[in-house]
Motif scaffolding. Structure first.
Motif, mmCIF file in Angstrom:
data_model
loop_
_atom_site.group_PDB
_atom_site.id
_atom_site.type_symbol
_atom_site.label_atom_id
_atom_site.label_comp_id
_atom_site.label_asym_id
_atom_site.label_seq_id
_atom_site.Cartn_x
_atom_site.Cartn_y
_atom_site.Cartn_z
ATOM 1 N N VAL A 23 0.871 -1.189 0.000
ATOM 2 C CA VAL A 23 0.000 0.000 0.000
ATOM 3 C C VAL A 23 0.902 1.232 0.000
ATOM 4 C CG1 VAL A 23 -1.821 1.265 1.187
ATOM 5 C CG2 VAL A 23 -1.773 -1.244 1.284
ATOM 6 N N PRO A 24 0.983 1.980 -1.097
ATOM 7 C CA PRO A 24 1.852 3.166 -1.131
ATOM 8 C C PRO A 24 1.433 4.208 -0.089
ATOM 9 C CG PRO A 24 1.101 2.574 -3.340
ATOM 10 C CD PRO A 24 0.301 1.764 -2.387
ATOM 11 N N MET A 25 2.402 4.943 0.391
ATOM 12 C CA MET A 25 2.118 6.000 1.359
ATOM 13 C C MET A 25 1.289 7.103 0.728
ATOM 14 S SD MET A 25 2.751 6.426 4.566
ATOM 15 C CE MET A 25 2.537 7.700 5.803
ATOM 16 N N TRP A 26 1.527 7.357 -0.556
ATOM 17 C CA TRP A 26 0.767 8.368 -1.310
ATOM 18 C C TRP A 26 0.119 7.662 -2.484
ATOM 19 C CZ3 TRP A 26 1.117 9.947 -6.412
ATOM 20 C CH2 TRP A 26 0.447 11.129 -6.749
ATOM 21 N N GLN A 27 -1.172 7.883 -2.692
ATOM 22 C CA GLN A 27 -1.896 7.186 -3.747
ATOM 23 C C GLN A 27 -2.743 8.149 -4.566
ATOM 24 O OE1 GLN A 27 -3.728 3.314 -2.625
ATOM 25 N NE2 GLN A 27 -3.162 3.859 -0.531
ATOM 26 N N LEU A 28 -2.876 7.817 -5.833
ATOM 27 C CA LEU A 28 -3.822 8.517 -6.701
ATOM 28 C C LEU A 28 -5.173 7.831 -6.583
ATOM 29 C CD1 LEU A 28 -1.821 9.174 -10.000
ATOM 30 C CD2 LEU A 28 -2.923 10.894 -8.589
ATOM 31 N N THR A 29 -6.217 8.629 -6.433
ATOM 32 C CA THR A 29 -7.558 8.061 -6.309
ATOM 33 C C THR A 29 -8.400 8.357 -7.527
ATOM 34 O OG1 THR A 29 -8.258 10.048 -5.105
ATOM 35 C CG2 THR A 29 -7.525 8.156 -3.795
ATOM 36 N N ARG A 30 -7.765 8.703 -8.627
ATOM 37 C CA ARG A 30 -8.477 8.943 -9.888
ATOM 38 C C ARG A 30 -7.659 8.320 -11.003
ATOM 39 N NH1 ARG A 30 -5.367 12.725 -12.219
ATOM 40 N NH2 ARG A 30 -4.181 14.142 -10.887
ATOM 41 N N GLY A 31 -8.138 8.491 -12.239
ATOM 42 C CA GLY A 31 -7.423 7.936 -13.371
ATOM 43 C C GLY A 31 -6.206 8.769 -13.728
ATOM 44 N N ASN A 32 -5.513 8.383 -14.797
ATOM 45 C CA ASN A 32 -4.337 9.125 -15.227
ATOM 46 C C ASN A 32 -4.692 10.562 -15.543
ATOM 47 O OD1 ASN A 32 -2.107 7.461 -15.041
ATOM 48 N ND2 ASN A 32 -2.622 6.358 -16.912
ATOM 49 N N CYS A 33 -3.725 11.443 -15.329
ATOM 50 C CA CYS A 33 -3.956 12.866 -15.530
ATOM 51 C C CYS A 33 -3.918 13.203 -17.018
ATOM 52 C CB CYS A 33 -2.899 13.652 -14.779
ATOM 53 S SG CYS A 33 -1.238 13.138 -15.212
ATOM 54 N N PRO A 43 -0.904 -0.518 -13.593
ATOM 55 C CA PRO A 43 -0.113 -1.689 -13.213
ATOM 56 C C PRO A 43 1.257 -1.701 -13.877
ATOM 57 C CG PRO A 43 -1.799 -2.297 -14.805
ATOM 58 C CD PRO A 43 -2.048 -0.864 -14.464
ATOM 59 N N MET A 44 2.263 -2.053 -13.115
ATOM 60 C CA MET A 44 3.611 -2.238 -13.646
ATOM 61 C C MET A 44 3.776 -3.703 -14.045
ATOM 62 S SD MET A 44 5.002 0.715 -13.542
ATOM 63 C CE MET A 44 6.747 0.392 -13.738
ATOM 64 N N PRO A 45 4.796 -4.023 -14.857
ATOM 65 C CA PRO A 45 4.976 -5.418 -15.288
ATOM 66 C C PRO A 45 5.159 -6.362 -14.107
ATOM 67 C CG PRO A 45 6.899 -4.061 -15.811
ATOM 68 C CD PRO A 45 5.804 -3.139 -15.439
ATOM 69 N N GLY A 46 4.314 -7.399 -14.064
ATOM 70 C CA GLY A 46 4.369 -8.378 -12.990
ATOM 71 C C GLY A 46 3.437 -8.085 -11.832
ATOM 72 N N TYR A 47 2.710 -6.957 -11.886
ATOM 73 C CA TYR A 47 1.824 -6.569 -10.794
ATOM 74 C C TYR A 47 0.358 -6.562 -11.235
ATOM 75 C CZ TYR A 47 5.907 -4.875 -8.221
ATOM 76 O OH TYR A 47 7.104 -4.782 -7.559
ATOM 77 N N ARG A 48 -0.516 -6.834 -10.265
ATOM 78 C CA ARG A 48 -1.949 -6.676 -10.483
ATOM 79 C C ARG A 48 -2.467 -5.359 -9.898
ATOM 80 N NH1 ARG A 48 -1.330 -12.219 -9.483
ATOM 81 N NH2 ARG A 48 -2.144 -13.561 -11.143
ATOM 82 N N ARG A 49 -1.803 -4.892 -8.851
ATOM 83 C CA ARG A 49 -2.225 -3.635 -8.225
ATOM 84 C C ARG A 49 -1.806 -2.454 -9.098
ATOM 85 N NH1 ARG A 49 1.722 -0.520 -5.890
ATOM 86 N NH2 ARG A 49 3.770 -1.491 -5.616
ATOM 87 N N ALA A 50 -2.456 -1.326 -8.884
ATOM 88 C CA ALA A 50 -2.092 -0.103 -9.585
ATOM 89 C C ALA A 50 -1.013 0.632 -8.820
ATOM 90 C CB ALA A 50 -3.325 0.787 -9.747
ATOM 91 N N SER A 51 0.106 0.897 -9.462
ATOM 92 C CA SER A 51 1.164 1.691 -8.855
ATOM 93 C C SER A 51 0.841 3.171 -9.042
ATOM 94 C CB SER A 51 2.510 1.362 -9.503
ATOM 95 O OG SER A 51 2.835 0.001 -9.312
ATOM 96 N N CYS A 52 1.294 4.003 -8.113
ATOM 97 C CA CYS A 52 0.984 5.435 -8.135
ATOM 98 C C CYS A 52 2.281 6.238 -8.101
ATOM 99 C CB CYS A 52 0.114 5.822 -6.938
ATOM 100 S SG CYS A 52 -1.437 4.915 -6.831
ATOM 101 N N PHE A 53 2.435 7.163 -9.057
ATOM 102 C CA PHE A 53 3.668 7.932 -9.158
ATOM 103 C C PHE A 53 3.370 9.420 -9.208
ATOM 104 C CE2 PHE A 53 4.363 3.823 -11.243
ATOM 105 C CZ PHE A 53 5.424 3.341 -10.486
ATOM 106 N N ARG A 54 4.186 10.194 -8.483
ATOM 107 C CA ARG A 54 4.009 11.639 -8.458
ATOM 108 C C ARG A 54 4.418 12.282 -9.775
ATOM 109 N NH1 ARG A 54 3.196 13.594 -3.258
ATOM 110 N NH2 ARG A 54 3.814 12.246 -1.520
#
Length: 296
Positions: A23-33, A43-54
């Motif tokens: 669970v990232p400390m900071w998360q996006l709660t909407r779609g891509n900007c 999702p990043m390669p190998g992941y099912r969860r959505a990664s969140c990047f500033r």
């Protein structure tokens, strides 16, 4: 010292877990900007969860970290102000690291720094490292903290003390026997990033839609044909001989490029009407040595 806001985040699992359970400390709660924005999720390669990047640079850093052999890339990783278990203390795939880490309050250089950390903790915010990369042997992994410089002054202003967080991440890593790397997007050209993004999409597609036995058969046929033929002809032949859609054969080829089963240099423009230019394996090994300190 009132950690009420911070405690509620900790109790919700923020900054904890591994792989798809992180669970990232900071998360996006909407779609891509928008096209003009800088934040990203998905999702990043190998992941099912959505990664969140500033910022997109953070996503590029995570992509490169996974390509060079990182087992896990946890974004927006918290640097706790108080003593806490090692980030690999609950590693699910091997032997956990059973020791405590020093918090930033213990590592603060002066009283001003301690006051700043207290104020941010009151607001439920702690300094973050861009990525915590888990690498090495699965049974006995190691951690590398990766920090990205902010791409724009506007973004740096929107993130409290972002430059200071890079220095804090380095101090934290050194005090707790972790590797530290400062990532600068300008060191990686657009062609490299574009190729890695195209290849990376195949990882989740393979896992979701293609049986492993079929992947193996397509790989074996492509490896034989690529020695004497162009990638385009090799894919068409594999599609015909194995009676599979051409799209499946192309997906397996991109998966092979991501894994470097076939040696392809991602720094160069790739034409599938010509033989691949080798150099990807050596380049990946050099990046692995530079970022993770792992030599062949």
């Amino acid at each position: 010292m009132n950690f009420r806001s911070l405690r509620s985040q900790i109790e919700s699992g923020a900054g904890q877990g591994h792989l798809d359970n992180y669970v990232p400390m900071w998360q996006l709660t909407r779609g891509n900007c928008t096209y003009f924005g800088v934040q990203a999720t998905g999702p990043m390669p190998g992941y099912r969860r959505a990664s969140c990047f500033r910022q997109r640079q953070d996503r590029i850093a995570a992509l490169i970290a996974l390509w060079i052999g990182g087992m896990d890339a946890r974004e927006n990783f918290p640097l706790w102000p108080f003593p806490h278990p090692h980030p690999l203390s609950d590693w699910p795939l091997g032997k956990p690291t059973e020791r405590m880490c020093q918090g930033l309050m213990d590592l603060a250089s002066d009283e001003h720094e301690r006051k700043l950390l207290r104020r941010r903790a009151h607001e439920g915010y702690v300094p973050e490292a861009t990525l915590n990369i888990t690498y090495g042997e699965r049974d006995c992994p190691q951690s590398c903290l990766l920090a990205c410089v902010r791409a724009t002054s506007k973004l740096a202003a929107a993130i409290p003390d972002s430059d200071g967080d890079i220095a804090r991440a380095q101090t934290y890593a050194m005090a707790n026997d972790m590797r530290f790397f400062r990532f600068d997007r300008r060191h990686f050209n657009r062609t490299l990033v574009s190729n890695l993004e195209v290849w990376s999409f195949s990882v989740n597609t393979i896992r979701r839609d293609v049986e492993l036995d079929l992947v193996k058969r397509v790989e074996d046929l492509l490896l034989r044909r690529l020695e004497v033929d162009t990638p385009c002809n090799a894919v068409n032949l594999a599609s015909s001989q194995l009676a599979i859609p051409a799209l499946t054969a192309w997906t397996v080829l991109r998966y092979m490029q991501w894994q470097q089963t076939v040696d392809v240099d991602p720094r160069r423009y790739i034409s599938h009407l010509e033989h691949f230019v080798p150099g990807g394996r050596a380049f990946r090994a050099s990046l692995r040595s530079l970022i993770l300190g792992v030599t062949p």
